[in-house]
Scaffold this motif. Structure first.
Motif, PDB file in Angstrom:
ATOM      1  N   GLU A  81       5.214  11.285  -2.872  1.00  0.00           N
ATOM      2  CA  GLU A  81       4.797  12.642  -3.222  1.00  0.00           C
ATOM      3  C   GLU A  81       3.276  12.799  -3.293  1.00  0.00           C
ATOM      4  O   GLU A  81       2.763  13.912  -3.103  1.00  0.00           O
ATOM      5  N   LYS A  82       2.544  11.716  -3.527  1.00  0.00           N
ATOM      6  CA  LYS A  82       1.084  11.826  -3.609  1.00  0.00           C
ATOM      7  C   LYS A  82       0.440  12.183  -2.270  1.00  0.00           C
ATOM      8  O   LYS A  82      -0.726  12.569  -2.237  1.00  0.00           O
ATOM      9  N   PRO A 126      -1.177   1.789  -2.293  1.00  0.00           N
ATOM     10  CA  PRO A 126      -2.288   2.738  -2.135  1.00  0.00           C
ATOM     11  C   PRO A 126      -3.559   2.034  -1.676  1.00  0.00           C
ATOM     12  O   PRO A 126      -3.730   0.829  -1.850  1.00  0.00           O
ATOM     13  N   GLY A 127      -4.449   2.820  -1.104  1.00  0.00           N
ATOM     14  CA  GLY A 127      -5.711   2.298  -0.605  1.00  0.00           C
ATOM     15  C   GLY A 127      -6.152   3.093   0.612  1.00  0.00           C
ATOM     16  O   GLY A 127      -7.216   3.691   0.624  1.00  0.00           O
ATOM     17  N   HIS A 128      -5.308   3.121   1.650  1.00  0.00           N
ATOM     18  CA  HIS A 128      -5.582   3.973   2.811  1.00  0.00           C
ATOM     19  C   HIS A 128      -5.407   5.431   2.409  1.00  0.00           C
ATOM     20  O   HIS A 128      -6.212   6.293   2.772  1.00  0.00           O
ATOM     21  N   THR A 129      -4.330   5.713   1.693  1.00  0.00           N
ATOM     22  CA  THR A 129      -4.102   6.999   1.029  1.00  0.00           C
ATOM     23  C   THR A 129      -3.536   6.697  -0.350  1.00  0.00           C
ATOM     24  O   THR A 129      -3.090   5.582  -0.626  1.00  0.00           O
ATOM     25  N   GLN A 130      -3.491   7.701  -1.209  1.00  0.00           N
ATOM     26  CA  GLN A 130      -2.930   7.495  -2.543  1.00  0.00           C
ATOM     27  C   GLN A 130      -1.438   7.201  -2.490  1.00  0.00           C
ATOM     28  O   GLN A 130      -0.912   6.488  -3.338  1.00  0.00           O
ATOM     29  N   GLY A 131      -0.754   7.761  -1.488  1.00  0.00           N
ATOM     30  CA  GLY A 131       0.697   7.622  -1.417  1.00  0.00           C
ATOM     31  C   GLY A 131       1.190   6.669  -0.350  1.00  0.00           C
ATOM     32  O   GLY A 131       2.365   6.736   0.039  1.00  0.00           O
ATOM     33  N   SER A 132       0.332   5.767   0.113  1.00  0.00           N
ATOM     34  CA  SER A 132       0.772   4.805   1.131  1.00  0.00           C
ATOM     35  C   SER A 132       1.856   3.890   0.575  1.00  0.00           C
ATOM     36  O   SER A 132       1.799   3.456  -0.580  1.00  0.00           O
ATOM     37  N   THR A 146      -1.633   0.089   5.881  1.00  0.00           N
ATOM     38  CA  THR A 146      -2.110  -0.801   4.829  1.00  0.00           C
ATOM     39  C   THR A 146      -2.569  -2.128   5.412  1.00  0.00           C
ATOM     40  O   THR A 146      -3.704  -2.551   5.188  1.00  0.00           O
ATOM     41  N   LEU A 147      -1.706  -2.784   6.171  1.00  0.00           N
ATOM     42  CA  LEU A 147      -2.005  -4.113   6.710  1.00  0.00           C
ATOM     43  C   LEU A 147      -1.889  -4.103   8.223  1.00  0.00           C
ATOM     44  O   LEU A 147      -0.861  -3.697   8.772  1.00  0.00           O
ATOM     45  N   SER A 151      -6.729  -7.312   9.832  1.00  0.00           N
ATOM     46  CA  SER A 151      -7.524  -6.239   9.244  1.00  0.00           C
ATOM     47  C   SER A 151      -6.657  -5.437   8.273  1.00  0.00           C
ATOM     48  O   SER A 151      -5.538  -5.831   7.930  1.00  0.00           O
ATOM     49  N   CYS A 152      -7.196  -4.284   7.858  1.00  0.00           N
ATOM     50  CA  CYS A 152      -6.445  -3.376   6.991  1.00  0.00           C
ATOM     51  C   CYS A 152      -6.883  -1.953   7.302  1.00  0.00           C
ATOM     52  O   CYS A 152      -7.815  -1.724   8.076  1.00  0.00           O
ATOM     53  N   GLY A 153      -6.226  -0.988   6.697  1.00  0.00           N
ATOM     54  CA  GLY A 153      -6.521   0.410   6.971  1.00  0.00           C
ATOM     55  C   GLY A 153      -7.854   0.857   6.389  1.00  0.00           C
ATOM     56  O   GLY A 153      -8.375   0.268   5.433  1.00  0.00           O
ATOM     57  N   ARG A 154      -8.403   1.914   6.976  1.00  0.00           N
ATOM     58  CA  ARG A 154      -9.640   2.501   6.475  1.00  0.00           C
ATOM     59  C   ARG A 154      -9.438   3.081   5.083  1.00  0.00           C
ATOM     60  O   ARG A 154      -8.352   3.536   4.736  1.00  0.00           O
ATOM     61  N   THR A 155     -10.523   3.079   4.324  1.00  0.00           N
ATOM     62  CA  THR A 155     -10.465   3.639   2.971  1.00  0.00           C
ATOM     63  C   THR A 155     -11.497   4.737   2.767  1.00  0.00           C
ATOM     64  O   THR A 155     -11.735   5.160   1.633  1.00  0.00           O
ATOM     65  N   ASP A 156     -12.100   5.219   3.863  1.00  0.00           N
ATOM     66  CA  ASP A 156     -13.167   6.219   3.738  1.00  0.00           C
ATOM     67  C   ASP A 156     -12.687   7.643   3.972  1.00  0.00           C
ATOM     68  O   ASP A 156     -13.485   8.576   3.961  1.00  0.00           O
ATOM     69  N   PHE A 157     -11.388   7.837   4.183  1.00  0.00           N
ATOM     70  CA  PHE A 157     -10.840   9.190   4.244  1.00  0.00           C
ATOM     71  C   PHE A 157     -10.580   9.698   2.829  1.00  0.00           C
ATOM     72  O   PHE A 157     -10.561   8.922   1.861  1.00  0.00           O
ATOM     73  N   ALA A 158     -10.337  11.013   2.730  1.00  0.00           N
ATOM     74  CA  ALA A 158      -9.956  11.589   1.434  1.00  0.00           C
ATOM     75  C   ALA A 158      -8.717  10.878   0.901  1.00  0.00           C
ATOM     76  O   ALA A 158      -7.736  10.703   1.621  1.00  0.00           O
ATOM     77  N   GLY A 159      -8.780  10.469  -0.353  1.00  0.00           N
ATOM     78  CA  GLY A 159      -7.658   9.758  -0.957  1.00  0.00           C
ATOM     79  C   GLY A 159      -7.727   8.258  -0.778  1.00  0.00           C
ATOM     80  O   GLY A 159      -6.938   7.524  -1.384  1.00  0.00           O
ATOM     81  N   GLY A 160      -8.672   7.774   0.035  1.00  0.00           N
ATOM     82  CA  GLY A 160      -8.823   6.337   0.208  1.00  0.00           C
ATOM     83  C   GLY A 160      -9.540   5.696  -0.970  1.00  0.00           C
ATOM     84  O   GLY A 160     -10.319   6.338  -1.675  1.00  0.00           O
TER      85      GLY A 160
END
Length: 207
Positions: A81-82, A126-132, A146-147, A151-160
């Motif tokens: 839901e996040k 969470p990390g890439h988005t709040q609701g990942s 996430t993984l 490597s791993c997902g970006r965290t510079d988007f909104a919610g990252g």
């Protein structure tokens, strides 16, 4: 258990079809674009579509959901839901626009879904988005963004959130046993391999 996949959209997102051949049912994971090709993958499987499952709300993982619901109007769509908004859907949206109540479902940490003889377990990452989330089925993991391999997902988007991402990778690294990892982009990997060589995961393990 059988897993099929195609890459869709201009970011080459992996869309997976998880089939329980024993009972003839299947689930779509992250249908990010090309609804006709995705529906053809379902049709070719010979299995009945029971769920659409989303690892997070970004457009490159969700764009085909609404067109697919025109073909499969009764299929429930699960997401954390996040990662859902009440705003109308827009091109390249960073959150998933809420569906009609008939289709919209939510899952969270520890929830399970039954797909024929298979059990799908939900792990909040969470990390890439709040609701990942990551979805665990037997010795298989669908890791979304996430993984990745090495490597791993970006965290510079909104919610990252970089700290949340490291904590999520720490939780994945601590899982017992090895998993075949099917990520949201690029090729598959294995959790044991990532524990050894992924710099984001090995850094966390060394703390």
């Amino acid at each position: 258990m059988k897993i099929d996949s195609i890459r869709v959209g201009f970011i080459s997102t992996n869309c997976y079809l998880l089939c329980d051949e024993e009972t003839g049912v299947c689930a779509l994971i992250d249908p990010g674009d090309k609804p006709e090709q995705v529906a053809d993958m379902v049709s070719r499987s010979g299995c009945r579509l029971e769920y659409i499952l989303l690892t997070h709300g970004h457009f490159d993982h969700t764009t085909a959901v609404r067109p697919l619901l025109e073909k499969y109007p009764d299929v429930p769509v699960y997401i954390h839901e996040k990662d859902v908004t009440d705003q109308p859907p827009k091109h390249m949206d960073m959150m998933f626009s809420r569906l009609p109540e008939h289709n919209q479902r939510y899952y969270k940490e520890g929830d399970t879904l039954t797909l024929g003889s298979l059990t799908i377990r939900v792990m909040e990452t969470p990390g890439h988005t709040q609701g990942s989330v990551c979805l665990l089925v037997g010795d298989v993991m669908f890791s979304g963004d996430t993984l990745f391999r090495g490597s791993c997902g970006r965290t510079d988007f909104a919610g990252g959130d970089p700290k949340a991402m490291l904590a999520s990778l720490d939780r994945l690294a601590a899982l017992p046993g090895n998993y075949k990892v099917y990520p949201g982009h690029e090729g598959a990997t294995e959790l044991d391999y990532e524990r050894r060589v992924n710099p984001f995961m090995t850094r966390r393990l060394s703390l």
